[in-house]
Design a protein around this motif. Sequence first.
Motif, PDB file in Angstrom:
ATOM      1  N   ASP A  51       0.835  -1.319   0.324  1.00  0.00           N
ATOM      2  CA  ASP A  51      -0.269  -0.009  -0.178  1.00  0.00           C
ATOM      3  C   ASP A  51       0.883   1.581   0.073  1.00  0.00           C
ATOM      4  OD1 ASP A  51      -2.127  -1.676  -0.288  1.00  0.00           O
ATOM      5  OD2 ASP A  51      -2.604  -1.152   2.543  1.00  0.00           O
ATOM      6  N   VAL A  52       1.975   0.845   0.779  1.00  0.00           N
ATOM      7  CA  VAL A  52       3.015   2.433   1.181  1.00  0.00           C
ATOM      8  C   VAL A  52       3.281   2.408  -0.877  1.00  0.00           C
ATOM      9  CG1 VAL A  52       5.118   2.879   1.547  1.00  0.00           C
ATOM     10  CG2 VAL A  52       3.616   2.044   3.106  1.00  0.00           C
ATOM     11  N   LEU A  53       3.472   1.617  -0.822  1.00  0.00           N
ATOM     12  CA  LEU A  53       4.903   1.827  -2.272  1.00  0.00           C
ATOM     13  C   LEU A  53       3.231   2.177  -3.453  1.00  0.00           C
ATOM     14  CD1 LEU A  53       7.142   1.580  -4.046  1.00  0.00           C
ATOM     15  CD2 LEU A  53       6.869  -0.742  -4.065  1.00  0.00           C
ATOM     16  N   GLN A  54       2.384   1.682  -3.288  1.00  0.00           N
ATOM     17  CA  GLN A  54       1.032   2.272  -4.425  1.00  0.00           C
ATOM     18  C   GLN A  54       0.950   3.941  -4.640  1.00  0.00           C
ATOM     19  OE1 GLN A  54      -1.731  -0.978  -3.198  1.00  0.00           O
ATOM     20  NE2 GLN A  54      -0.725  -2.321  -4.526  1.00  0.00           N
ATOM     21  N   ILE A  82      10.429   9.024   0.014  1.00  0.00           N
ATOM     22  CA  ILE A  82       8.699   9.379  -0.308  1.00  0.00           C
ATOM     23  C   ILE A  82       8.698   8.658   0.097  1.00  0.00           C
ATOM     24  CG2 ILE A  82       6.897  10.002  -1.504  1.00  0.00           C
ATOM     25  CD1 ILE A  82       8.080  11.289  -4.067  1.00  0.00           C
ATOM     26  N   ALA A  83       8.587   6.993   0.626  1.00  0.00           N
ATOM     27  CA  ALA A  83       7.741   6.035   1.287  1.00  0.00           C
ATOM     28  C   ALA A  83       8.247   5.833   2.379  1.00  0.00           C
ATOM     29  CB  ALA A  83       8.561   4.708   0.198  1.00  0.00           C
ATOM     30  N   LYS A  84       9.510   5.890   2.896  1.00  0.00           N
ATOM     31  CA  LYS A  84      10.532   5.743   4.182  1.00  0.00           C
ATOM     32  C   LYS A  84       9.478   6.920   4.989  1.00  0.00           C
ATOM     33  CE  LYS A  84      14.125   6.897   5.841  1.00  0.00           C
ATOM     34  NZ  LYS A  84      15.962   7.179   5.295  1.00  0.00           N
ATOM     35  N   GLN A  90       2.531   6.839   8.839  1.00  0.00           N
ATOM     36  CA  GLN A  90       1.270   6.030   8.957  1.00  0.00           C
ATOM     37  C   GLN A  90       1.895   5.187  10.338  1.00  0.00           C
ATOM     38  OE1 GLN A  90       0.313   2.636   6.505  1.00  0.00           O
ATOM     39  NE2 GLN A  90      -0.358   4.007   4.924  1.00  0.00           N
ATOM     40  N   LEU A  91       2.806   5.012  10.796  1.00  0.00           N
ATOM     41  CA  LEU A  91       3.421   4.687  11.704  1.00  0.00           C
ATOM     42  C   LEU A  91       2.516   5.903  13.024  1.00  0.00           C
ATOM     43  CD1 LEU A  91       6.301   2.801  12.398  1.00  0.00           C
ATOM     44  CD2 LEU A  91       4.062   1.625  11.936  1.00  0.00           C
ATOM     45  N   LYS A  92       2.854   6.347  13.333  1.00  0.00           N
ATOM     46  CA  LYS A  92       2.455   7.715  14.163  1.00  0.00           C
ATOM     47  C   LYS A  92       1.051   7.620  14.706  1.00  0.00           C
ATOM     48  CE  LYS A  92       5.435  11.041  14.089  1.00  0.00           C
ATOM     49  NZ  LYS A  92       5.896  13.063  13.229  1.00  0.00           N
TER      50      LYS A  92
END
Lengths: 187, 326
Positions: A51-54, A82-84, A90-92
């Motif tokens: 999902d992140v990569l998409q 950008i993905a990072k 998202q983690l936050k």
Amino acid sequence: MFGLGFYSDSDLVKEIKQGNEKALLILYKQNINSIKKFVLNNNGSIEEAQDVLQDTLIAVWQNVAKPDFLLNAKLSTYIFSIAKNQWYKQLKRKTRFKVVDESASENFRAEETPLKYDTKIVCDYVNKLDETCRKLLMYFYFDGLDMNTIAEQMGFANSDTVKSKKYQCFKKLESAVKEHFEKDDFI
Amino acid sequence: MKKDIERVYLIDRYLKGELTGLTLDEFKSRLKSEPDFAAEVETQKAIIEGIKLARKEELLALLRGQKTLSSISPKTTEQKQERVSEISEHQNETVNSNSNETTEVYRMKPNYNNWFYAAVAVLLTPFIFYFVFIYFIKENSEPLSNNENSTEQTTFADTNNSTEEQKDIVKQNQTTLPSDTTSSSNNIAINTEDSIVIKKDKKIDESTISIANFQSINSVNNEESNNVSNQHSENSLGVNAIKKLNNTTLKIEYWESAVNFNGYKLDGNNLKVFGIKPDDKVSFKFLDDKLYIKKKENYYKLEPSGEFEHYTKEVNREIIKILDSN
């Protein structure tokens, strides 16, 4: 040079600027492994990595298509950074709220004032347009391609033709959407 | 009509944030003063968001593999050829339920300039190397083989330390050369093909012979007889004082040395001789458990050391005498 790397960064950027979606798939294949590794090492799952990569690639797609886009690092490095950032964001959110709603509307929450029409319904009407109009509007509004590129890509005579065709398509969509919501208003 | 087009385009640019300076100020004041215009901008904004969402979902579906590649019309005829028409089932079911439109799938043209030529280069490289290799061999093969022959002779001469006896061997080698023309020409032919390959020692022939083992009584009682009389001993040991012992089998291997080594290796009953050809007239004799090789009129003593040794000529006349008598 080998494998998927047959396509150089400059080739890929060129293809994205022309709205060739194959480039997106190539970028996905090129970067999925490194992103997966990164997300898995940072409390994520494979699905989340995908999902992140998409999401990242769609952001990259839009950024690259901008006329003033300049790539001053490797495309993979750019995508990875950008993905990072996206994953850390998202983690936050994940730690704050247990249930994460990852609907598409999230990307539009930056809008301060509520929109006149429901985006989802407009979206449905966009998909009901004929293919030429649909693509034309998408290329212009989402991909950010300029009129000349669209003319070249879609086989129009020149940018003026694209402009007027775009206007027609836009009006078609607008009237359909308006009709829908006016009908709703009366009910 | 044209005015409308320009107006919509102006709003587009405003929403994209492309307006600056005067045009932007003018636009903003118009937004405030004209409610209809403001409403139009709002409508356009909402619709644009819808278009963006549609495109985003389309691309996401593409990335998730739920949708195949689609494009409107090909840019060039090249792409037309690569075009594969395919009905996107997903699209027919959900999105375009009204119209059964076919989605055309294009393949992105890979960059032939880079990898195609790289592949050709990689494929051609072995061939180029092969031909260069062959060319050099043809250039060098003849002088190379000649050189080998000449070095053979010179090294023979070098190792022989100019002693007459060993010169004999050299001579014989030279004389046997013409008779051996077929094999030597074979060698040249082989050399042309792998002249770069390191030449190895070659086994020419192998034979097993049985040799009678003699023992001279003299040598056993050597000290005694010396004490009595030198001359006496010389006379007495002469021909008679020889005892024949059991036969010994000897396995002889004739080797051709790559470095023209001229010598032998005696290990137990295995003898390897270098520099002697099977058709040379040589004979082997055992005397007092010592092996002698006779070539022409000369005897060479072979030490059973298990190491490679040079031929050393036996100079002791008495032993030669005994050996000759058998």
